[in-house]
Design a protein around this motif. Structure first.
Motif, short mmCIF file in Angstrom:
data_model
loop_
_atom_site.label_atom_id
_atom_site.label_comp_id
_atom_site.label_asym_id
_atom_site.label_seq_id
_atom_site.Cartn_x
_atom_site.Cartn_y
_atom_site.Cartn_z
N ASP A 37 38.63 59.09 45.80
CA ASP A 37 40.02 59.29 46.20
C ASP A 37 40.65 57.98 46.67
N ILE A 38 39.85 57.14 47.32
CA ILE A 38 40.37 55.86 47.81
C ILE A 38 40.76 54.97 46.63
N LEU A 39 39.89 54.88 45.62
CA LEU A 39 40.21 54.07 44.44
C LEU A 39 41.40 54.67 43.68
N PHE A 40 41.45 55.99 43.61
CA PHE A 40 42.57 56.66 42.94
C PHE A 40 43.88 56.33 43.65
N SER A 41 43.87 56.34 44.97
CA SER A 41 45.07 56.01 45.74
C SER A 41 45.46 54.55 45.56
N LYS A 42 44.46 53.70 45.41
CA LYS A 42 44.70 52.25 45.30
C LYS A 42 45.24 51.85 43.93
N THR A 43 44.75 52.50 42.87
CA THR A 43 45.07 52.05 41.51
C THR A 43 45.81 53.09 40.67
N GLY A 44 45.87 54.33 41.17
CA GLY A 44 46.50 55.38 40.39
C GLY A 44 45.59 56.03 39.37
N ARG A 45 44.32 55.66 39.39
CA ARG A 45 43.36 56.24 38.46
C ARG A 45 41.96 56.06 39.04
N PHE A 46 41.00 56.78 38.50
CA PHE A 46 39.61 56.50 38.85
C PHE A 46 38.87 56.10 37.58
N GLN A 47 38.35 54.90 37.61
CA GLN A 47 37.54 54.38 36.51
C GLN A 47 36.69 53.26 37.07
N VAL A 48 35.43 53.22 36.67
CA VAL A 48 34.55 52.14 37.11
C VAL A 48 33.88 51.51 35.88
N PRO A 49 33.61 50.19 35.98
CA PRO A 49 33.76 49.33 37.15
C PRO A 49 35.21 48.90 37.37
N TYR A 50 35.49 48.62 38.64
CA TYR A 50 36.77 48.02 39.03
C TYR A 50 36.44 46.87 39.97
N LEU A 51 36.98 45.69 39.66
CA LEU A 51 36.66 44.50 40.45
C LEU A 51 37.91 43.96 41.12
N ASP A 52 37.76 43.62 42.39
CA ASP A 52 38.84 43.06 43.20
C ASP A 52 38.32 41.77 43.82
N ASP A 53 38.90 40.63 43.41
CA ASP A 53 38.38 39.33 43.83
C ASP A 53 39.31 38.68 44.87
N PRO A 54 38.88 38.64 46.14
CA PRO A 54 39.72 38.03 47.18
C PRO A 54 39.82 36.52 47.05
N ASN A 55 38.96 35.90 46.25
CA ASN A 55 39.00 34.45 46.09
C ASN A 55 40.14 33.99 45.19
N THR A 56 40.58 34.87 44.29
CA THR A 56 41.66 34.50 43.37
C THR A 56 42.82 35.49 43.40
N GLY A 57 42.59 36.69 43.93
CA GLY A 57 43.62 37.72 43.90
C GLY A 57 43.58 38.57 42.65
N ALA A 58 42.64 38.33 41.75
CA ALA A 58 42.55 39.11 40.51
C ALA A 58 41.98 40.49 40.79
N ALA A 59 42.43 41.48 40.02
CA ALA A 59 41.91 42.83 40.10
C ALA A 59 41.95 43.42 38.69
N LEU A 60 40.85 44.01 38.24
CA LEU A 60 40.82 44.50 36.86
C LEU A 60 39.75 45.55 36.63
N PHE A 61 39.99 46.39 35.62
CA PHE A 61 39.03 47.33 35.09
C PHE A 61 38.36 46.70 33.86
N GLU A 62 37.46 47.47 33.23
CA GLU A 62 36.81 47.13 31.95
C GLU A 62 35.70 46.09 32.11
N SER A 63 34.48 46.55 31.90
CA SER A 63 33.30 45.71 32.15
C SER A 63 33.30 44.43 31.32
N ASP A 64 33.66 44.51 30.05
CA ASP A 64 33.65 43.32 29.20
C ASP A 64 34.65 42.29 29.71
N ALA A 65 35.83 42.75 30.09
CA ALA A 65 36.86 41.84 30.60
C ALA A 65 36.45 41.26 31.95
#
Length: 392
Positions: free
Chosen positions: A352-380
């Motif tokens: 529910d927390i991830l759903f609230s944060k992104t509007g969907r639930f899908q894993v993996p989801y990565l959030d990088d505080p070092n650059t500000g990047a956030a993305l789904f999709e393992s290959d990417a």
């Protein structure tokens, strides 16, 4: 007999020794036979084959049977004096002396990392396998089957229904799980991906929906291994640090002891630890699950940036059993990047927390505080990590 030992696995007569010795024979024989297309075509073949020969000799020489170049053999990994060190070994983590209050924090003094020019997060594609990645996904799926799905379902899982648009559900199906105490701060786990002992601890964390900052120690000699030695006195994994204890941080070696502690503190109690996390079954299935993945995550990548260990922990949402999360986890370990693993098994409120944060639930989801990047999709995600945290 116990499945753990604090001495090199082949030098004693404990259960860990017997498991480790037998596994070295199996791996040595398996990796000695190679084909060009084999997922096991790795530099481990020669030392493993040599160890298999030593183990099958009568009697084996204990001093020649250290497990430093065999990640699966035991929770303890000791470097034999006659073996060369890996070609690339991360520099020991420096102990930073107290500095004046007007100096900037360590993170701000590191070489900057930035999102690549022109980079855009990919469009999420649920349950899709990227082109050319079928074998990678199948390898993770084989491991999941071997482990009977351990780690993908939360303790106390219950099916249900919901149409609430503010909470995660799949076509009206919404599963939940029993509620247990939550740690205020993430736990810390010194570990690395192919170790069977580390895997079953991660599975326990996943079943309990915990947030755990993973501190990669490939081969128990690279990455955060120097910090592990300074903190616990042994280069042995897994090693758990719980900063939430009222009497001070709880520190534990030994996978079974860690699992008992986790279930006692953040779950229904050690009596409810599932049998899939116990004994020879857990050891062997975790070991062969790692073998199915080609022992990925066994060593620090030669191209990983020297300062990766000092970065802010990356946040990874997923669960231990997911074949889509597995390649991302392996890459984070190979790059020696600290990362907080937010466990989201079936039934977990973390969904529910991830759903609230992104509007969907899908894993993996990565959030990088070092650059500000956030993305789904393992290959990417893997392509992003390679672009930001490796050198040419």
């Amino acid at each position: 007999p116990s499945s753990h030992s604090s001495t090199p696995c082949c030098a004693g007569s404990s259960g860990a020794g017997m498991h480790g010795a037998a596994l070295q024979v199996v791996l040595g024989c398996a990796l000695a036979w190679r084909s060009p297309a084999s997922v096991f075509s790795r530099p481990l073949a020669r030392p493993l084959a040599r160890r298999a020969a030593l183990l099958m000799s009568d009697p084996p020489v204990a001093s020649d049977l250290a497990a430093s170049d065999l990640p699966l053999a035991a929770e303890t990994s000791s470097v034999a004096p006659d073996l060369p060190l890996p070609a690339v070994v991360s520099e020991p983590l420096a102990v930073v002396a107290p500095v004046a209050s007007d100096l900037p924090p360590v993170a701000s003094r590191l070489p900057p990392v930035r999102i690549p020019t022109g980079w855009k997060p990919p469009e999420p594609k649920p349950l899709s396998v990227p082109d050319g990645r079928l074998l990678v996904t199948l390898g993770g799926t084989v491991g999941l089957i071997m482990r009977l799905g351990t780690g993908v379902v939360a303790v106390g899982w219950k099916p249900g229904f919901s149409t609430d648009p503010k909470s995660y559900n799949l076509y009206g199906l919404r599963d939940t799980a029993s509620a247990y105490p939550r740690p205020a701060l993430p736990l810390k786990l010194y570990e690395y991906e192919p170790s069977p002992y580390c895997r079953k601890v991660r599975e326990a964390c996943s079943m309990l929906s915990l947030n755990v900052t993973m501190l990669p120690c490939p081969r128990a000699r690279q990455g955060f291994a120097a910090e592990l030695l300074a903190l616990g006195g042994k280069q042995q994994v897994p090693f758990l640090v719980d900063p939430n204890s009222a009497a001070g941080p709880t520190q534990l070696y030994e996978s079974d002891d860690i699992i008992d502690y986790l279930f006692d503190t953040y779950g229904p109690g050690r009596a409810d630890v599932p049998w899939t996390l116990r004994g020879p079954f857990a050891f062997w299935t975790c070991a062969f699950a790692a073998l199915a993945r080609g022992l990925a995550g066994n060593a620090r990548d030669a191209k990983a940036r020297a300062e990766n260990e000092q970065r802010e922990p990356i946040v990874l949402w997923g669960n231990e059993g997911s074949p889509f999360v597995k390649p991302v986890r392996e890459r984070l370990v190979e790059l020696a990047l600290p990362h907080t693993f937010v466990m989201c098994p079936r039934g977990s409120a973390q969904r529910d927390i991830l759903f609230s944060k992104t509007g969907r639930f899908q894993v993996p989801y990565l959030d990088d505080p070092n650059t500000g990047a956030a993305l789904f999709e393992s290959d990417a995600i893997i392509a992003y990590l390679n672009a930001v945290y490796t050198v040419p």
